[in-house]
Structure formats: structure tokens, C-alpha cells
Design a protein around this motif. Structure first.
Motif, short mmCIF file in Angstrom:
data_model
loop_
_atom_site.label_atom_id
_atom_site.label_comp_id
_atom_site.label_asym_id
_atom_site.label_seq_id
_atom_site.Cartn_x
_atom_site.Cartn_y
_atom_site.Cartn_z
N THR A 199 57.71 22.09 -32.22
CA THR A 199 57.65 20.85 -31.43
C THR A 199 59.03 20.23 -31.24
OG1 THR A 199 57.08 19.61 -33.45
CG2 THR A 199 55.27 20.33 -32.02
N TRP A 200 59.89 20.33 -32.26
CA TRP A 200 61.25 19.79 -32.11
C TRP A 200 62.00 20.52 -31.00
CZ3 TRP A 200 66.34 21.14 -32.09
CH2 TRP A 200 67.28 20.12 -32.27
N CYS A 201 61.87 21.84 -30.99
CA CYS A 201 62.55 22.63 -29.95
C CYS A 201 61.98 22.32 -28.57
CB CYS A 201 62.41 24.12 -30.26
SG CYS A 201 63.30 24.67 -31.74
N LEU A 202 60.66 22.19 -28.48
CA LEU A 202 60.05 21.86 -27.19
C LEU A 202 60.48 20.48 -26.71
CD1 LEU A 202 56.40 23.19 -27.69
CD2 LEU A 202 58.12 24.10 -26.13
N GLN A 203 60.52 19.52 -27.63
CA GLN A 203 60.93 18.16 -27.27
C GLN A 203 62.38 18.14 -26.79
OE1 GLN A 203 59.11 15.35 -27.23
NE2 GLN A 203 60.80 13.96 -26.75
N GLU A 204 63.24 18.86 -27.51
CA GLU A 204 64.68 18.83 -27.25
C GLU A 204 65.05 19.61 -25.99
OE1 GLU A 204 68.63 17.63 -28.34
OE2 GLU A 204 66.66 17.03 -29.12
N TYR A 205 64.46 20.78 -25.82
CA TYR A 205 64.92 21.70 -24.77
C TYR A 205 63.99 21.81 -23.56
CZ TYR A 205 68.10 23.10 -28.47
OH TYR A 205 69.04 23.09 -29.46
N VAL A 206 62.78 21.24 -23.67
CA VAL A 206 61.85 21.33 -22.54
C VAL A 206 61.46 19.93 -22.03
CG1 VAL A 206 59.61 22.17 -21.73
CG2 VAL A 206 60.95 23.54 -23.34
N LEU A 207 60.81 19.16 -22.89
CA LEU A 207 60.29 17.86 -22.45
C LEU A 207 61.39 16.91 -21.99
CD1 LEU A 207 57.50 17.25 -25.14
CD2 LEU A 207 57.32 18.36 -22.91
N GLU A 208 62.45 16.79 -22.80
CA GLU A 208 63.53 15.87 -22.44
C GLU A 208 64.37 16.40 -21.29
OE1 GLU A 208 65.84 14.89 -25.87
OE2 GLU A 208 64.19 13.82 -26.87
N GLN A 209 64.55 17.70 -21.24
CA GLN A 209 65.38 18.30 -20.19
C GLN A 209 64.73 18.13 -18.81
OE1 GLN A 209 68.44 19.53 -20.54
NE2 GLN A 209 68.36 19.03 -22.73
N PHE A 210 63.40 18.20 -18.76
CA PHE A 210 62.69 18.09 -17.49
C PHE A 210 62.11 16.70 -17.26
CE2 PHE A 210 62.71 22.64 -18.34
CZ PHE A 210 63.06 23.17 -17.09
N GLY A 211 62.39 15.78 -18.19
CA GLY A 211 61.91 14.41 -18.03
C GLY A 211 60.40 14.26 -18.08
N ILE A 212 59.75 15.06 -18.91
CA ILE A 212 58.28 15.00 -19.01
C ILE A 212 57.86 14.64 -20.43
CG2 ILE A 212 57.76 16.54 -17.07
CD1 ILE A 212 57.58 18.85 -19.04
N GLU A 213 58.57 13.67 -21.01
CA GLU A 213 58.25 13.26 -22.38
C GLU A 213 56.84 12.70 -22.50
OE1 GLU A 213 60.89 12.36 -20.68
OE2 GLU A 213 62.74 12.45 -21.86
N TYR A 214 56.27 12.23 -21.37
CA TYR A 214 54.92 11.67 -21.40
C TYR A 214 53.87 12.72 -21.74
CZ TYR A 214 54.82 13.69 -16.70
OH TYR A 214 54.90 14.55 -15.63
N MET A 215 54.23 14.01 -21.67
CA MET A 215 53.30 15.08 -22.01
C MET A 215 53.41 15.50 -23.48
SD MET A 215 53.35 17.59 -18.69
CE MET A 215 52.02 18.56 -19.39
N GLN A 216 54.16 14.72 -24.25
CA GLN A 216 54.44 15.06 -25.65
C GLN A 216 53.16 15.31 -26.45
OE1 GLN A 216 55.55 12.03 -28.79
NE2 GLN A 216 57.58 12.88 -28.37
N THR A 217 52.22 14.38 -26.40
CA THR A 217 51.01 14.49 -27.22
C THR A 217 50.20 15.73 -26.86
OG1 THR A 217 50.89 12.08 -27.41
CG2 THR A 217 48.90 13.32 -27.94
N ILE A 218 50.03 15.98 -25.57
CA ILE A 218 49.25 17.15 -25.13
C ILE A 218 49.92 18.44 -25.57
CG2 ILE A 218 48.38 18.41 -23.12
CD1 ILE A 218 48.11 15.75 -21.69
N VAL A 219 51.23 18.54 -25.36
CA VAL A 219 51.96 19.75 -25.73
C VAL A 219 51.91 19.98 -27.23
CG1 VAL A 219 54.26 20.81 -25.80
CG2 VAL A 219 53.49 19.64 -23.73
N PHE A 220 52.10 18.92 -28.01
CA PHE A 220 52.07 19.04 -29.46
C PHE A 220 50.70 19.49 -29.97
CE2 PHE A 220 55.82 16.01 -30.62
CZ PHE A 220 56.66 16.80 -29.85
#
Length: 217
Positions: free
Chosen positions: A79-100
Motif C-alpha cells: 500500500t505504501w508503494c501504491l500510495q507513493e507511486y500510483v495514487l499520488e502520481q496520478f492524483g487519485i488519492e480519493y481511491m485510497q480506501t478501495i485500493v487498500f
């Protein structure tokens, strides 16, 4: 006493800075804080379902603790890698809960398959509570807290493993107390769930004695 005071002061200064530096002192503070001071079950009241449901026997509680530790450690890494390199990079932090949740669900499925092969007895003992790790708020909560606290990857993994060990410690202690209560002369009106809830509350109060041992991040 002076040494303890100096160490506490260093920890406070590190946490008060704009960016927490990864040092042995801060890592030690995170471990002690996650296991004892801010225990995920007894202080934050996360993961109550497996805590009450899989704590009738010490062996089963230890098995659940190991499974949760494995899932939490891997989940924090992924999840740390996804948050750092995917969610934040593409500006989709709002999908954090679903992805996690999807990541945790996949990891739980892997643990379930491994346990079924390696230890069928433990797999049967855990029963429905093993797949319920997917919706265990403790696992998801740790993944989200790790991001909110802006931990580095190392600090996040240490935090998640320490939190899982705190979860396992609480489960094993509670299971040991419940096993002891089975052979005690408990009043009829308190047997079963009532005495278990009273015991859990007393255990949580006991852990309050660790408050302020170390500053928390």
C-alpha cells in the motif's frame, strides 16, 4: 533516570520536526508505542471482531496473530508503494480506501491458501475469521495511518509489524485469561460473553499504565 530523560527528549525533538528522521531511537519509539502505549485493540479499539471471536484458545489466538502480522507487513509494503507511486502520481488519492481493501483481500486469499496447505488444523480452527481479515479494520486502519503519519517505507513496515505484534499480544493474553476463567467458579449470570467483555475492559485498563512511556509519532 537522566539517560531515559535524554532519550525521551531526543524522541520529542525528532517527532516535533517537520520530517521524522529514521533513527534507531524513533524506530524504538514506534515499536514500543504501537505494541504497548497505543495498542491497536486495547487503545484504538480496532479489530474487536477477531479479538473476541478467536480468543477462546491460546493456540488459535497465536495462529490468528501470526496471520494478521504477515498480512499487515505485506499490506503496508504494497500500500505504501501504491500510495507513493500510483495514487499520488496520478492524483487519485480519493481511491485510497478501495485500493487498500483490494490489496488486503488479495493478501488474505494468499494466506488462506498457504494455511490450508501447511496447517489444515489451524485453518479449520480459524474458520470464518480467516477470510474476515479482509474486512478487519485493524489491517486497513494501519495502512491508512501509515500514510497519514507520512512515514517512510522502513518506518511504515516497522509500524505495521509492531502494531500486528501488539494485536497478537492482546489476543494471546486475552485467550489465556479466558482459558483460566473456564476452570474458575464464575457466577452463572456472567459466564460466556459477559465475563469476557469485563475481562477485556480490565485488560485495556491495565494497558493504560503504559501511557506516556514514550512520546507517540
Amino acid at each position: 533516570m537522566q539517560t531515559i530523560t535524554n532519550i525521551s527528549q531526543e524522541i520529542l525533538e525528532a517527532f516535533a520536526s517537520s520530517e521524522v528522521i529514521t533513527t534507531p531511537i524513533t524506530l524504538t519509539a514506534i515499536v514500543i508505542g504501537a505494541i504497548f502505549v497505543n495498542n491497536v485493540v486495547l487503545s484504538q479499539f480496532l479489530g474487536i471482531c477477531p479479538f473476541l471471536g478467536v480468543s477462546s484458545k491460546v493456540g488459535t489466538a497465536a495462529g490468528m496473530g501470526m496471520a494478521v502480522t504477515f498480512v499487515m507487513a505485506l499490506a503496508s509494503l504494497v500500500t505504501w508503494c501504491l500510495q507513493e507511486y500510483v495514487l499520488e502520481q496520478f492524483g487519485i488519492e480519493y481511491m485510497q480506501t478501495i485500493v487498500f481493501i483490494l490489496v488486503i483481500a488479495a493478501l488474505v486469499q494468499m494466506v488462506e491458501i498457504i494455511l490450508k496447505k501447511v496447517s489444515p488444523a489451524l485453518y479449520q480452527a480459524l474458520g470464518i475469521f480467516l477470510p474476515l481479515i479482509t474486512t478487519n479494520c485493524a489491517v486497513l486502519g494501519v495502512a491508512i495511518l501509515m500514510v497519514q503519519k507520512e512515514f517512510s517505507l522502513l518506518m511504515g513496515v516497522v509500524f505495521s509489524v509492531a502494531t500486528a505484534l501488539g494485536f497478537a499480544l492482546a489476543m494471546i493474553l486475552f485467550a489465556g485469561l479466558r482459558e483460566r476463567l473456564e476452570v474458575e467458579d464464575v457466577p452463572a449470570g456472567l459466564r460466556g460473553v459477559p465475563i469476557a467483555l469485563i475481562t477485556a475492559s480490565l485488560l485495556a485498563m491495565a494497558f493504560m499504565g503504559f501511557a506516556n512511556v514514550v512520546p507517540l509519532p
